[in-house]
Every structure is written in C-alpha cells, then in structure tokens.
Design an enzyme around this catalytic site. Structure first.
Site, PDB file in Angstrom:
ATOM      1  N   LYS A 139      36.051 119.419 -15.303  1.00 27.14           N
ATOM      2  CA  LYS A 139      36.666 119.646 -13.609  1.00 27.14           C
ATOM      3  C   LYS A 139      36.821 117.933 -13.105  1.00 27.14           C
ATOM      4  O   LYS A 139      37.628 117.680 -12.314  1.00 27.14           O
ATOM      5  CB  LYS A 139      35.657 120.406 -12.642  1.00 27.14           C
ATOM      6  CG  LYS A 139      36.234 121.779 -12.888  1.00 27.14           C
ATOM      7  CD  LYS A 139      37.466 122.318 -12.731  1.00 27.14           C
ATOM      8  CE  LYS A 139      38.076 122.307 -11.128  1.00 27.14           C
ATOM      9  NZ  LYS A 139      39.365 122.665 -11.035  1.00 27.14           N
TER      10      LYS A 139
ATOM     11  N   THR B  55      35.319 121.440  -7.553  1.00 28.28           N
ATOM     12  CA  THR B  55      33.726 122.133  -7.181  1.00 28.28           C
ATOM     13  C   THR B  55      33.069 120.718  -6.727  1.00 28.28           C
ATOM     14  O   THR B  55      33.332 119.642  -7.175  1.00 28.28           O
ATOM     15  CB  THR B  55      33.458 122.834  -8.350  1.00 28.28           C
ATOM     16  OG1 THR B  55      31.988 123.133  -8.455  1.00 28.28           O
ATOM     17  CG2 THR B  55      33.666 121.709  -9.636  1.00 28.28           C
ATOM     18  N   ASP B  56      31.773 121.272  -6.188  1.00 27.03           N
ATOM     19  CA  ASP B  56      31.037 120.235  -5.807  1.00 27.03           C
ATOM     20  C   ASP B  56      30.063 119.883  -7.037  1.00 27.03           C
ATOM     21  O   ASP B  56      29.495 118.836  -6.858  1.00 27.03           O
ATOM     22  CB  ASP B  56      29.876 120.804  -4.801  1.00 27.03           C
ATOM     23  CG  ASP B  56      29.284 121.759  -5.005  1.00 27.03           C
ATOM     24  OD1 ASP B  56      29.391 122.640  -6.200  1.00 27.03           O
ATOM     25  OD2 ASP B  56      28.438 122.607  -4.368  1.00 27.03           O
ATOM     26  N   GLU B  57      30.071 120.547  -8.071  1.00 29.27           N
ATOM     27  CA  GLU B  57      29.522 120.440  -9.360  1.00 29.27           C
ATOM     28  C   GLU B  57      29.741 119.154  -9.791  1.00 29.27           C
ATOM     29  O   GLU B  57      29.138 118.464 -10.835  1.00 29.27           O
ATOM     30  CB  GLU B  57      29.401 121.550 -10.159  1.00 29.27           C
ATOM     31  CG  GLU B  57      29.003 122.822  -9.765  1.00 29.27           C
ATOM     32  CD  GLU B  57      28.665 123.953 -10.722  1.00 29.27           C
ATOM     33  OE1 GLU B  57      28.372 123.679 -11.804  1.00 29.27           O
ATOM     34  OE2 GLU B  57      28.953 125.117 -10.369  1.00 29.27           O
TER      35      GLU B  57
ATOM     36  N   TYR C 242      31.315 122.355 -18.116  1.00 32.39           N
ATOM     37  CA  TYR C 242      32.432 122.871 -16.855  1.00 32.39           C
ATOM     38  C   TYR C 242      32.548 121.919 -15.951  1.00 32.39           C
ATOM     39  O   TYR C 242      33.740 121.287 -15.596  1.00 32.39           O
ATOM     40  CB  TYR C 242      31.671 124.004 -16.260  1.00 32.39           C
ATOM     41  CG  TYR C 242      32.646 124.302 -14.959  1.00 32.39           C
ATOM     42  CD1 TYR C 242      33.798 124.740 -14.796  1.00 32.39           C
ATOM     43  CD2 TYR C 242      31.550 124.287 -13.835  1.00 32.39           C
ATOM     44  CE1 TYR C 242      34.316 124.915 -13.451  1.00 32.39           C
ATOM     45  CE2 TYR C 242      32.217 124.376 -12.466  1.00 32.39           C
ATOM     46  CZ  TYR C 242      33.440 124.716 -12.335  1.00 32.39           C
ATOM     47  OH  TYR C 242      34.023 124.906 -11.085  1.00 32.39           O
TER      48      TYR C 242
END
Length: 353
Positions: free
Chosen positions: A163, A133-135, A159
């Site tokens: 990741k 993810t970009d997060e 989260y």
C-alpha cells in the site's frame, strides 16, 4: 456526469457506493474483481437501479479500464481496490504486490491517458482519489503521538509495504504528470458487510457459532477504530474539496486494545443474543500465537480533515459497535453465504492455537 469506484463490491467500497446513493443520484460504475472479499451481494439493494452498473474486472486490465473510461466519461475515479488482509499477505505476498502495486500502476496509466484527452474544463474538474491505510506509517509506541500526514512511511508487513508503494505511485503521478490526485489514509474500519476474517466480524461470527474467539498474543495491540460510514462521509468531503496532491488522514479518535474490543463485543452479544446455556460469550476467548511482526499500536490524528474540510466522525465507538453487532445479527444469511469451505479452512489455518 458519473464516477467509477474500483473495489466497490468490497467492504469499504460497497459501503461507499451504497451511501453515495443516499446523497446523490449521480451514476456509479463499480469495477470489482469479485475475489473472495468482493461480494456482489453487498450491492444487492441496488439491483434494478438505472444509475448503478457492476462490472467484474481487474484494475490491472488496462484495456477494460480504458473502455470504461471512454464509455462513461467519469468526472472522478475512486480507487478502493486492494488486497487488504495483513495475515494473508504474510502467507502469500505475491497477490498483494500484483494488485496493490502493479494493479495501481496500470490503473494510473489508464486514467492518465483518459485525463490527457479531456477538454480543458473537464481536465480541471477531474479527480483520482486513492484510498489507503494508516499501516503505511508503521507502528507506534505507547506514548508516541498519533500518525499525522507528515509521518514518514515505515511499513512492516507485505500488505502495508504494497500500500505504501501504491501511495508513492499516486503521489508521483501528480508531481510528474500533473494528474489531479487525492489520497486518504484511514484507521481500522468496522461496520456492515465486513468479511469475517478481520477481528470484529470474526469474533461476532465465531461467538454465534459457539467457536473459540482467537486473540493474538496478549491482545494488547492497540488500534484506532473508524465506523465505515464515517469513513465514507470523509471520502466524499475529500473528493469534493480536498487540495490536489494532498493526503488526508481519516480516523475515529477511538484507540482500543484488541482484547477490550472483544470484551465489548461479548458484552453486546450477551445483551442482544444471549447464549442458550446462559454463559457469557467471554468464556469462548482463546489466546493464540501472535502473528509475525505484529504492529503494537496505530493511532490517527485526523485534525487536519476537521480543520480544513469540516469532517469529524459522527459515531462514537460505543454507538458504532452496537450498530455493527445489530447489523450482523439481522443479516446472518449474508454471513452464511460468504463463509464457504475455503474460508473455514483459512481461518482454521490462521488461528490454530
């Protein structure tokens, strides 16, 4: 020849498996824990397909994964399996640590053992593709350039931290053991089979049910929106021709504030499924307390993927969001089947105004 897709009954994973059979008859073994967001109904259209097998199981079950690898001898493993909802990670981070970090570690160990036992030509051809993810990059200010593959990791939620840790493990297994890995970091996906806890499917579901449309804070949080089938096409390109050990950002070039997304959904629903009382759906918008540590902006620079592998999104936000609303309107039975009492309790707790 076959591939194993972990998390393949979830939102992005199931779209990938379904789209795979639109371009290939290469067998797919789908491994999914089938928790609340992993839904076998997503793959119902593949029932009876001799080239597809759905296996219920955990990526952290090394024995099961080893047995699947030995039996099916895949040329690639694509890891979509993850706990992926920021709000849930805030309320209960333990499951995210267990699945996204510990689970990825066990999966990598099983894959490494399998890969080490392959003949030289099969070892050279094998790929492990990790979907992220970009997060992991954190949050951007309004005028900051979009995230590139060289941005430092600054995750801000349990989260995204979990990741980020999984991404680091994948990278380490390439540099330490030579495992042939690829990583993709995507922006916010939307499209068919999206569990209605995320913004777009939640708004569609609540709008049609006559419920409030909850908006965190002032609704000015900005996200880059990527139609899920464009994401699947990007993953196929990276799997086919990505450079080993490298990361590719996948984005839709569609930065939108959350409130603007909701207004777009309301306008489309006014057109495609108007309220019986003739009132606009935007009247249902309700502003609720912002979530803790809410990132203000994400944006993906996907130019490397276009430059090196020739991929760019086929859908604009306008075309993709219309297709998404039309899909949900045509598949209300799917929504009804997954919105259990437990799900309703979760939404009531999370978006209590």
């Amino acid at each position: 020849m076959s591939i194993i897709v972990t998390g393949g009954a979830g939102f992005i994973g199931s779209n990938f498996v379904l789209d795979w059979f639109g371009t290939s008859d290469e067998p797919v073994i789908t491994l999914d824990k089938l928790t609340y967001a992993g839904n076998p109904e997503n793959l119902a259209s593949l029932a009876g397909n001799p080239h597809h097998q759905l296996v219920q199981g955990d990526i952290g079950d090394t024995k099961l994964v080893a047995e699947l690898l030995a039996k099916h001898k895949p040329r690639a493993v694509l890891n979509f399996a993850a706990e992926s909802h920021v709000d849930r990670s805030i309320h209960g981070p333990g499951e995210f640590i267990q699945t996204n970090i510990v689970g990825t570690f066990h999966l990598l160990e099983a894959v490494r053992a399998y890969w080490n036992g392959l003949p030289d030509d099969e070892r050279a051809a094998f790929r492990f593709l990790h979907v992220s993810t970009d997060e992991v990059y954190g949050s951007l200010k309004k005028d900051d350039p979009a995230f590139s593959e060289t941005n430092r990791y600054e995750p801000n939620s349990p989260y995204s931290a979990s990741k980020a840790a999984s991404d680091h493990l994948v990278r380490a297994y390439h540099h330490t053991y030579g495992l042939p890995v690829l990583t993709t970091n995507c922006s916010n996906n939307y499209g068919p089979y999206h569990f209605p806890e995320k913004l777009i499917p939640l708004v569609i579901h609540n709008a049609l049910a006559g419920k409030p449309l909850p908006i965190y804070g002032d609704g000015q949080q900005i996200r880059d929106w990527l139609y899920v089938k464009d994401h699947c096409a990007a993953i196929r390109r990276v799997l086919a021709d990505g450079k080993l050990g490298e990361t590719y950002n996948v984005g839709g070039w569609n930065e939108k504030a959350n409130l603007d997304v909701v207004h777009t959904l309301c306008t489309l629903l006014d057109e495609l499924s108007p309220r019986a009382d003739g009132q606009p759906y935007k009247n249902q918008i309700t502003f609720v307390k912002d979530r803790p540590g809410h990132d203000q902006r994400y944006a993906i620079d996907a130019s490397r993927l276009e430059r090196e592998l020739g991929w760019k999104p086929a859908e604009t936000f306008e075309s993709g969001i219309r297709k998404t609303v039309q899909w949900y309107l045509a598949n209300q039975a799917w929504v009804a089947n997954i919105t259990s009492g437990a799900y309703r309790d979760w939404v009531n707790t999370q978006y209590d105004a």
